[in-house]
Write a protein that holds these residues in place. Structure first.
Motif, mmCIF file in Angstrom:
data_model
loop_
_atom_site.group_PDB
_atom_site.id
_atom_site.type_symbol
_atom_site.label_atom_id
_atom_site.label_comp_id
_atom_site.label_asym_id
_atom_site.label_seq_id
_atom_site.Cartn_x
_atom_site.Cartn_y
_atom_site.Cartn_z
ATOM 1 N N UNK A 75 52.418 27.846 35.228
ATOM 2 C CA UNK A 75 52.324 29.293 35.361
ATOM 3 C C UNK A 75 51.121 29.604 36.239
ATOM 4 N N UNK A 76 51.335 30.374 37.317
ATOM 5 C CA UNK A 76 50.199 30.731 38.162
ATOM 6 C C UNK A 76 49.599 32.050 37.691
ATOM 7 N N UNK A 77 50.485 32.978 37.308
ATOM 8 C CA UNK A 77 50.071 34.249 36.744
ATOM 9 C C UNK A 77 51.208 34.634 35.823
ATOM 10 N N UNK A 78 51.113 35.773 35.164
ATOM 11 C CA UNK A 78 52.163 36.083 34.181
ATOM 12 C C UNK A 78 53.541 36.205 34.806
ATOM 13 N N UNK A 105 43.268 45.456 42.322
ATOM 14 C CA UNK A 105 43.817 46.008 41.082
ATOM 15 C C UNK A 105 45.332 45.990 41.069
ATOM 16 N N UNK A 132 43.860 40.301 41.727
ATOM 17 C CA UNK A 132 43.927 41.401 40.748
ATOM 18 C C UNK A 132 42.592 42.121 40.660
ATOM 19 N N UNK A 133 41.497 41.388 40.818
ATOM 20 C CA UNK A 133 40.182 42.000 40.695
ATOM 21 C C UNK A 133 39.890 42.886 41.893
ATOM 22 N N UNK A 164 45.249 25.069 40.535
ATOM 23 C CA UNK A 164 43.991 25.675 40.118
ATOM 24 C C UNK A 164 43.510 26.696 41.140
ATOM 25 N N UNK A 166 43.944 35.795 40.120
ATOM 26 C CA UNK A 166 43.037 36.686 39.390
ATOM 27 C C UNK A 166 42.100 37.403 40.340
ATOM 28 N N UNK A 173 45.678 29.767 40.922
ATOM 29 C CA UNK A 173 45.410 30.590 39.746
ATOM 30 C C UNK A 173 44.173 31.449 39.967
ATOM 31 N N UNK A 174 43.137 30.858 40.548
ATOM 32 C CA UNK A 174 41.926 31.629 40.833
ATOM 33 C C UNK A 174 42.258 32.755 41.804
#
Lengths: 194, 216
Positions: free
Chosen positions: B32-35, B67, B63-64, B53, B60, B56-57
């Motif tokens: 899973x990389x994100x939901x 948004x 998203x930061x 890895x 996120x 995945x970073x």
């Protein structure tokens, strides 16, 4: 300054924040969200410098989420609070420290106990049964001392919170708009009417 | 194997038969990389670990800063970009993996992308990577239909895997995602049910193609 409350009970934590956003003498907005859900059982409330609050809390939120996706399991509230405290401590001796005060409320699904942590911008952290930030603390901590018990139910917790907010309404010179209350328990995080 | 249906995407992997003393749960080829994004890879697991890895970073981080969740194309482009960088720098070797990336964007349209060690990426309706991928891809080309529903898509993915996985349901891992963008892994019993269905159909095909003696 904005007021944050947190009260633990038998198997839940109830938190509340006043929903106003202020700039100098003007009320910019009512209905501001001063909380961030860090994972399914951890909630963080922030107050202090407005920009810092959002920036810091979203940074923590994303890192806690990343941990969950990387490891397939969520961090406990204690670990979440320790991580946030560590970030505050690192920022403290940097060029411009984050000026945020936090309440981290959570439910530890492994031990089945609620948890509440009080953190301030100097990176202090304490594990407490109830807590408050802001001017509201001066008026309400004594109320909470008097009426709080470890094993209160959710209804009693909500009544206690209403007592605190009532005290602020009658004694604080500033107008207190509606508070937003959120409860964290084994089923997750939800908003409650108070 | 990855297959795109009308409102579902399916990823299927052949599980390397577990060595007796190995704990199967720690060998996972669907990550899973994100939901709302899932990745399956073929190749060197260690290289995949590093790349996943990084991805995945990036999910996120995206998203930061904006948004908003990553789009499937964005994260594919990012992964392909990383793979390409390692073909053009000094002192590094390319990542030894191809990936299949699936998920749903906010437009609720299913997406399936593939990347390879050179850093090339493209979108696919159905694709296979890894051992015997050519055979499986040809099978998919023959049997793919547009707008398949959930059951048909899952069946096609499992059928194509069964072409190369002789040992059956035990060595197949399936992950699906529907419009709700929630990743679901199919349990062994569910996979076995579909395999049984497929085998029954195959038997019927064989019966039909057998010349019946009474027609002589």
């Amino acid at each position: 300054m904005e007021t944050l409350f947190g009260i633990t009970g038998k198997d839940f934590v109830i938190t509340a924040y006043d929903s106003k956003a202020v700039a100098s003498i003007t009320l910019m907005k009512i209905g501001e969200d001063k909380s961030r859900e860090l994972n399914s059982h951890s909630l963080m409330l922030f107050s202090g410098e407005p920009g810092d609050g959002v920036h810091f809390s979203e940074y923590i939120e994303r890192n806690i989420k990343l941990y969950g996706i990387r490891n397939g399991i969520e961090l406990s509230p204690k670990a979440v609070a320790s991580f946030a405290r560590r970030e505050l401590a690192d920022s403290l001796r940097s060029r411009k420290p984050y000026s945020v005060n936090l309440l981290i409320a959570g439910f530890d699904v492994k031990t089945n106990r609620p948890a509440l942590y009080w953190l301030d911008h100097l990176a202090s952290m304490v594990d407490v049964p109830f807590a408050a930030h802001g001017y509201g603390a001066y008026y309400c901590l004594s109320l909470l001392d008097r009426y709080h018990r470890e094993d209160i139910t959710e209804e009693e917790g909500i009544k206690l919170l209403q007592k605190c907010i009532g005290e602020l309404r009658s004694r604080m010179i500033l107008n207190m708009p509606d508070f937003v209350a959120k409860v964290v328990n084994k089923d997750g995080i939800r908003i409650v009417q108070i | 194997v990855g297959v795109r249906g009308s409102d579902i995407v399916v990823l299927g992997v052949e599980k390397r038969s577990a060595l007796k003393l190995q704990d199967e749960r720690t060998v996972n080829k669907i990550c899973m990389l994100d939901e709302h994004v899932c990745l399956a890879f073929a190749g060197l697991s260690a290289d995949a670990r590093v790349l996943v890895n990084k991805a995945r970073i990036e999910c996120q981080s995206h998203r930061l800063t904006v948004e908003d969740a990553v789009s499937i194309e964005y994260i594919t482009r990012y992964i392909a970009g990383v793979q390409q960088k390692y073909t053009q720098s000094g002192g590094v070797r390319p990542f030894g993996i191809s990936t299949l990336i699936m998920g749903f964007d906010s437009d609720k349209v299913p997406k399936l992308y593939q990347t390879d060690p050179s850093g090339v990426y493209s979108a696919w309706k159905a694709n296979a990577i890894g051992r015997s991928s050519k055979t499986v891809r040809e099978f998919l080309e023959k049997n793919y239909k547009e707008d398949m529903d959930r059951a048909e898509t899952i069946k096609l993915a499992i059928r194509s895997l069964l072409e190369v996985v002789q040992t059956g349901a035990k060595n197949i891992e399936i992950a699906i995602m529907g419009k709700d963008s929630v990743i679901q892994r199919l349990g062994l019993t569910e996979i076995e049910t579909v395999v049984a269905e497929i085998e029954a159909e195959n038997e019927k095909e064989k019966e039909k193609s057998k010349p019946s003696t009474s027609q002589q």
